[in-house]
Design a protein around this motif. Sequence first.
Motif, PDB file in Angstrom:
ATOM      1  N   ILE A   1       0.552  -1.311  -0.071  1.00 53.48           N
ATOM      2  CA  ILE A   1      -0.148   0.044  -0.032  1.00 53.48           C
ATOM      3  C   ILE A   1       0.868   1.328   0.252  1.00 53.48           C
ATOM      4  O   ILE A   1       0.212   2.523  -0.240  1.00 53.48           O
ATOM      5  CB  ILE A   1      -0.878  -0.129   1.183  1.00 53.48           C
ATOM      6  CG1 ILE A   1      -0.196  -0.031   2.486  1.00 53.48           C
ATOM      7  CG2 ILE A   1      -1.997  -1.278   1.123  1.00 53.48           C
ATOM      8  CD1 ILE A   1      -1.039   0.435   3.615  1.00 53.48           C
TER       9      ILE A   1
ATOM     10  N   MET B   1      -6.929   4.071  -6.184  1.00 55.00           N
ATOM     11  CA  MET B   1      -6.729   4.091  -4.681  1.00 55.00           C
ATOM     12  C   MET B   1      -6.763   5.587  -4.451  1.00 55.00           C
ATOM     13  O   MET B   1      -6.072   6.513  -5.200  1.00 55.00           O
ATOM     14  CB  MET B   1      -5.532   3.336  -4.438  1.00 55.00           C
ATOM     15  CG  MET B   1      -4.862   3.552  -3.072  1.00 55.00           C
ATOM     16  SD  MET B   1      -3.699   4.659  -2.522  1.00 55.00           S
ATOM     17  CE  MET B   1      -3.000   4.149  -1.275  1.00 55.00           C
TER      18      MET B   1
ATOM     19  N   MET C   1      -6.155   8.795  -0.852  1.00 56.47           N
ATOM     20  CA  MET C   1      -6.200   9.109   0.404  1.00 56.47           C
ATOM     21  C   MET C   1      -6.732  10.404   0.653  1.00 56.47           C
ATOM     22  O   MET C   1      -6.064  11.439  -0.186  1.00 56.47           O
ATOM     23  CB  MET C   1      -4.650   9.054   0.995  1.00 56.47           C
ATOM     24  CG  MET C   1      -4.075   7.867   1.295  1.00 56.47           C
ATOM     25  SD  MET C   1      -2.626   7.894   1.421  1.00 56.47           S
ATOM     26  CE  MET C   1      -2.466   7.960   3.321  1.00 56.47           C
TER      27      MET C   1
ATOM     28  N   MET D   1      -9.278   4.971   6.016  1.00 56.52           N
ATOM     29  CA  MET D   1      -8.283   4.471   6.781  1.00 56.52           C
ATOM     30  C   MET D   1      -9.138   4.498   8.003  1.00 56.52           C
ATOM     31  O   MET D   1     -10.076   4.574   8.176  1.00 56.52           O
ATOM     32  CB  MET D   1      -7.204   5.234   6.841  1.00 56.52           C
ATOM     33  CG  MET D   1      -6.524   5.336   5.404  1.00 56.52           C
ATOM     34  SD  MET D   1      -5.283   6.545   5.131  1.00 56.52           S
ATOM     35  CE  MET D   1      -4.380   6.596   6.588  1.00 56.52           C
TER      36      MET D   1
ATOM     37  N   ARG E   1      -8.461   0.429   4.120  1.00 57.90           N
ATOM     38  CA  ARG E   1      -7.333   0.096   4.499  1.00 57.90           C
ATOM     39  C   ARG E   1      -7.118   0.448   5.991  1.00 57.90           C
ATOM     40  O   ARG E   1      -6.833   1.566   6.260  1.00 57.90           O
ATOM     41  CB  ARG E   1      -6.040   0.721   3.703  1.00 57.90           C
ATOM     42  CG  ARG E   1      -6.258   0.498   2.306  1.00 57.90           C
ATOM     43  CD  ARG E   1      -5.054   1.032   1.612  1.00 57.90           C
ATOM     44  NE  ARG E   1      -5.114   2.613   1.928  1.00 57.90           N
ATOM     45  CZ  ARG E   1      -5.851   3.619   1.191  1.00 57.90           C
ATOM     46  NH1 ARG E   1      -6.511   3.436   0.075  1.00 57.90           N
ATOM     47  NH2 ARG E   1      -5.679   4.997   1.703  1.00 57.90           N
TER      48      ARG E   1
ATOM     49  N   GLY F   1      -5.317   0.392   9.777  1.00 57.76           N
ATOM     50  CA  GLY F   1      -4.233  -0.190  10.778  1.00 57.76           C
ATOM     51  C   GLY F   1      -4.565   0.209  12.258  1.00 57.76           C
ATOM     52  O   GLY F   1      -4.753  -0.870  12.782  1.00 57.76           O
ATOM     53  N   SER F   2      -4.408   1.330  12.543  1.00 53.76           N
ATOM     54  CA  SER F   2      -4.428   1.655  14.081  1.00 53.76           C
ATOM     55  C   SER F   2      -5.741   1.316  14.995  1.00 53.76           C
ATOM     56  O   SER F   2      -5.673   0.877  15.924  1.00 53.76           O
ATOM     57  CB  SER F   2      -3.876   3.038  14.324  1.00 53.76           C
ATOM     58  OG  SER F   2      -4.650   3.967  13.403  1.00 53.76           O
TER      59      SER F   2
ATOM     60  N   ARG G   1       0.593   2.864  16.212  1.00 55.20           N
ATOM     61  CA  ARG G   1       2.401   2.250  15.836  1.00 55.20           C
ATOM     62  C   ARG G   1       3.034   2.711  16.719  1.00 55.20           C
ATOM     63  O   ARG G   1       3.237   4.172  16.892  1.00 55.20           O
ATOM     64  CB  ARG G   1       2.412   2.756  14.346  1.00 55.20           C
ATOM     65  CG  ARG G   1       1.637   1.711  13.336  1.00 55.20           C
ATOM     66  CD  ARG G   1       1.965   2.426  11.938  1.00 55.20           C
ATOM     67  NE  ARG G   1       1.300   3.618  11.574  1.00 55.20           N
ATOM     68  CZ  ARG G   1      -0.003   3.783  11.186  1.00 55.20           C
ATOM     69  NH1 ARG G   1      -0.806   2.850  11.216  1.00 55.20           N
ATOM     70  NH2 ARG G   1      -0.399   5.011  10.977  1.00 55.20           N
TER      71      ARG G   1
HETATM   72  C1  LIG Z   1      -0.688   3.420   7.264  1.00 58.29           C
HETATM   73  C2  LIG Z   1      -1.439   3.522   5.976  1.00 58.29           C
HETATM   74  C3  LIG Z   1      -2.962   3.196   6.119  1.00 58.29           C
HETATM   75  C4  LIG Z   1      -3.536   2.760   7.645  1.00 58.29           C
HETATM   76  O1  LIG Z   1      -3.630   3.806   8.501  1.00 58.29           O
HETATM   77  P1  LIG Z   1      -4.323   3.922   9.756  1.00 58.29           P
HETATM   78  O2  LIG Z   1      -4.750   5.381   9.956  1.00 58.29           O
HETATM   79  O3  LIG Z   1      -3.466   3.433  10.888  1.00 58.29           O
HETATM   80  O4  LIG Z   1      -5.682   3.199   9.569  1.00 58.29           O
HETATM   81  C5  LIG Z   1      -3.806   3.015   5.095  1.00 58.29           C
HETATM   82  N1  LIG Z   1      -3.333   3.489   3.915  1.00 58.29           N
HETATM   83  C6  LIG Z   1      -2.093   3.873   3.588  1.00 58.29           C
HETATM   84  C7  LIG Z   1      -1.628   4.041   2.349  1.00 58.29           C
HETATM   85  C8  LIG Z   1      -0.985   3.674   4.924  1.00 58.29           C
HETATM   86  O5  LIG Z   1       0.291   4.211   4.481  1.00 58.29           O
END
Ligand SMILES: *Cc1c(COP(=O)(O)O)cnc(C)c1O
Length: 222
Positions: free
Chosen positions: A67, A151, A153, A195, A211, A213-214, A220
Amino acid sequence: MTIQENIRNIIAELPPHVRLVAVSKFHANEAIEAAYKEGQRIFGESKVQELNAKYTVLPKDIEWHFIGHLQTNKVKYIVPFIAMIHAVDSFKLLKEINRHAAKINRVIPCLLEIHIAKEESKFGFTFESCREMLRQGEWKELNNICISGIMGMATNTDDETEIKTEFRHLKLFFDELKNNYFPQTESFREISMGMSHDYRLAIEEGSTLIRVGSKIFGERTY
Ligand SMILES: *Cc1c(COP(=O)(O)O)cnc(C)c1O
């Protein structure tokens, strides 16, 4: 809340057409294994070296998604096993992925990263440079990549209206590309957006891959 509970809660919210990429970058193998035990199979990483280390030791039925920003000189390290590359931001990179994939007879699903945020620092095609690349047509000769969608952000902001507007523009752009270049191409179907802090908005605006993560693994640590 544990990783397993976090995964379960997010999955329970997802409409059937949305898949979860669990973003495990900077998190230990044990964290990935906890999510794996809960049935999660798609994991997202953004550093080539870290991804390779994890790929080597973790279960082989994990579907690894890259990603992050991928440098052309590192493509060869992930091409043998990567399931999808989310952030292809130049034709040069697409060609390089194709070149390495051809050597080993793989076809790699790739998403075109589109710059939708206000921040200058984020990578990606502009709408216009993406149109230009597709119009030019050379991509049609790349038989070892499959352009599977786009994709993006959103801007890192608390302004939900702003975030929703950016996601909406990405979805409209997906529809435009679908109509103009991929009307019969079943595999052009992914919109990777959303995200931890904005995936609900992204789903409302048509995301097919979030996507996160946290919200699964915690903040992290480095
Ligand atoms: C780190 C990352 C995420 C996840 O981010 P969170 O805020 O932790 O959910 C999603 N997309 C990309 C491209 C990232 O680098």
